[in-house]
Design a protein around this motif. Structure first.
Motif, mmCIF file in Angstrom:
data_model
loop_
_atom_site.group_PDB
_atom_site.id
_atom_site.type_symbol
_atom_site.label_atom_id
_atom_site.label_comp_id
_atom_site.label_asym_id
_atom_site.label_seq_id
_atom_site.Cartn_x
_atom_site.Cartn_y
_atom_site.Cartn_z
ATOM 1 N N GLU A 260 11.593 0.690 -9.615
ATOM 2 C CA GLU A 260 10.899 0.258 -10.824
ATOM 3 C C GLU A 260 10.285 -1.105 -10.501
ATOM 4 O O GLU A 260 11.006 -2.063 -10.204
ATOM 5 N N TYR A 324 20.213 7.141 -18.789
ATOM 6 C CA TYR A 324 19.384 8.101 -19.524
ATOM 7 C C TYR A 324 19.789 9.520 -19.144
ATOM 8 O O TYR A 324 19.704 9.913 -17.969
ATOM 9 N N GLY A 349 6.023 5.111 -15.978
ATOM 10 C CA GLY A 349 7.359 5.673 -16.140
ATOM 11 C C GLY A 349 7.760 6.481 -14.927
ATOM 12 O O GLY A 349 7.106 6.429 -13.875
ATOM 13 N N VAL A 371 9.359 10.439 -18.039
ATOM 14 C CA VAL A 371 10.141 9.563 -18.919
ATOM 15 C C VAL A 371 9.418 8.225 -18.999
ATOM 16 O O VAL A 371 9.319 7.513 -17.993
ATOM 17 N N PHE A 373 8.548 4.320 -19.554
ATOM 18 C CA PHE A 373 9.294 3.081 -19.377
ATOM 19 C C PHE A 373 8.568 1.933 -20.055
ATOM 20 O O PHE A 373 7.322 1.950 -20.185
ATOM 21 N N PRO A 378 13.873 2.991 -19.623
ATOM 22 C CA PRO A 378 13.328 4.129 -20.372
ATOM 23 C C PRO A 378 13.036 3.742 -21.809
ATOM 24 O O PRO A 378 13.800 3.010 -22.440
ATOM 25 N N PRO A 382 11.465 12.324 -23.227
ATOM 26 C CA PRO A 382 10.690 12.852 -22.099
ATOM 27 C C PRO A 382 9.521 13.694 -22.574
ATOM 28 O O PRO A 382 9.544 14.256 -23.672
#
Length: 429
Positions: A260, A324, A349, A371, A373, A378, A382
């Protein structure tokens, strides 16, 4: 073997039908999932569609505003994808190779898996695909490296190419633009094979480390924890010293990994244990902490104890709750970070390839999802990107999603489909 497969399908179908009565009407999804109370099943639910593949003109169903085409076809069980800096696409072609069945349940499971093309002879190679004219279809297909041991994860750092075989990480010299590797690879780290056999790899953003997912041998330490030593973990390899250590543990089968970018945090998708119900416990997406322990086999979703396992209260007390939930038995394998602007209508995401269940009364997974972000975490439910991999009656699988990456153009996704033997390319419509 075919008789066993058919008998298993009949018995498994009957068991699945019975277990549908009273099965949870919701999926355990999101940061605070509703996880049903565990119900030990005794006889495992076995329900898997027969592998059919795609007929001409039949493709997965896209979310509105998207389009899909076959980037490459005619592959042999493509599982994982790596995009090189020059735009070449590498695909690991490999398959689970069944060991000797120990129980009647093993015989039944293996027969079921063969009908689904999930086990069998492994191609044991990595293939290079090249789309030289930029039309979204690879016209070059070359053997990049072969005669490997169930290859899966790949990572390129400078002129060194790292390959995750089931028994360890191997490094090769790489020349930019080459369509094949030359010379024998050198093994840097050894892993125990069998069980959850995939060895996903990802390089750190600064190129100093390589991380590897090593799944458990068994469901819940069924052969003793000594057999699980070094497994159910993410390993870290220091590129300079070539020394390796366990980075995080208690992860039953951590497969795809992704960074990320806002926080620089490593994330992974994990396949949880079997035999407690359709939605218990859910597979999950989680950030990964250095030294973190995530519960397996003693507990799940943090401190929920699995009373089938001889307990270790100190480890249960340390167990980190995942970020998640992704639904029970979705077999979430593929994972990549998708920056905003990659696909129209989608922000930033994680994209997840859900290979699909084989062990619940109503099938789950069998799709490519997103998903969203925000602020490094998150931020919402979804969304489907690709669906349509199952027949409406759940008896046939046209395809099964596995690895996923952002294409070299930054405006597409590439996804491996190991039943359809194809790499799908998703773009804006």
């Amino acid at each position: 073997m075919e008789f066993i497969a058919r008998a298993t399908a009949v018995v498994g179908g009957a068991v699945a039908l019975v277990r549908r009565i009273g099965a949870p009407g919701h999926q355990a999804m999101g940061p605070s999932p509703q996880i049903p109370e565990a119900k030990a099943q005794g006889i495992m639910t076995l329900k898997m569609p027969v592998a059919r593949g795609w007929k001409e003109g039949h493709v997965p169903t896209c979310a509105p505003g998207l389009a899909v085409n076959a980037f490459a076809t005619g592959l042999d069980h493509p599982r994982w994808i790596e995009v090189l800096p020059n735009g070449d696409v590498l695909v690991a072609e490999s398959k689970e190779q069944a060991g000797p069945p120990r129980t009647l349940m093993d015989h039944a499971a293996q027969a079921t898996m063969r009908r689904a093309k999930a086990i069998g002879d492994s191609a044991n190679r990595v293939t290079l695909l090249r789309d030289a004219n930029g039309d979204g279809v690879a016209e070059v297909q070359e053997v990049f490296v072969q005669d490997q041991n169930q290859p899966f994860g790949m990572a390129l750092i400078g002129d060194r190419f790292y390959l995750g075989n089931t028994d360890g990480i191997v490094v090769f010299d790489y020349t930019p633009g080459a369509t094949s590797l030359t010379g024998a690879g050198r093994k840097l780290v050894s892993f125990k094979p069998h069980g959850h056999w995939t060895r996903s790899l990802i390089a750190s953003p600064d190129g100093t480390k390589v991380y590897a997912g090593v799944g458990s041998l068994s469901n819940i330490g069924d052969m003793g924890m000594e057999a699980e030593e070094g497994r159910a973990a993410i390993w870290e390899l220091d590129v300079a010293s070539e020394k390796a250590r366990i980075f995080a543990s208690g992860l039953r089968n951590a497969v795809g990994m992704a960074w990320e970018p806002a926080t620089g945090t490593l994330w992974t998708v994990v396949n949880e244990r079997d035999g407690l119900g359709d939605e218990t416990p859910p597979d999950y997406l989680t950030s990964v902490r250095d030294g973190g322990f995530y519960g397996w086999p003693y507990s799940y979703w943090g401190g929920t104890v699995d009373d089938r396992v001889k307990q270790d209260p100190a480890l249960v007390a340390r167990a980190i709750t995942p970020d998640y939930a992704l639904g029970g038995h979705t077999a979430s394998l593929g994972l990549c970070w998708m920056p905003a602007g990659t696909l129209p209508g989608f922000g930033e995401g994680m994209v997840i390839g859900q290979h699909g269940s084989w062990n619940r009364s109503k099938l789950s997974g069998y799709k490519l999802i997103f998903v969203p972000f925000a602020n490094g975490a998150p931020a919402g439910p979804p969304r489907d990107i690709l669906t349509g991999f199952l027949s409406p009656d759940e008896k046939l699988a046209y395809g099964r999603p596995v690895g996923v990456v952002v294409g070299a153009d930054g405006r597409s996704l590439l996804m491996a489909d190991d039943v359809g033997d194809v790499i799908w390319r998703v773009t804006g419509a």
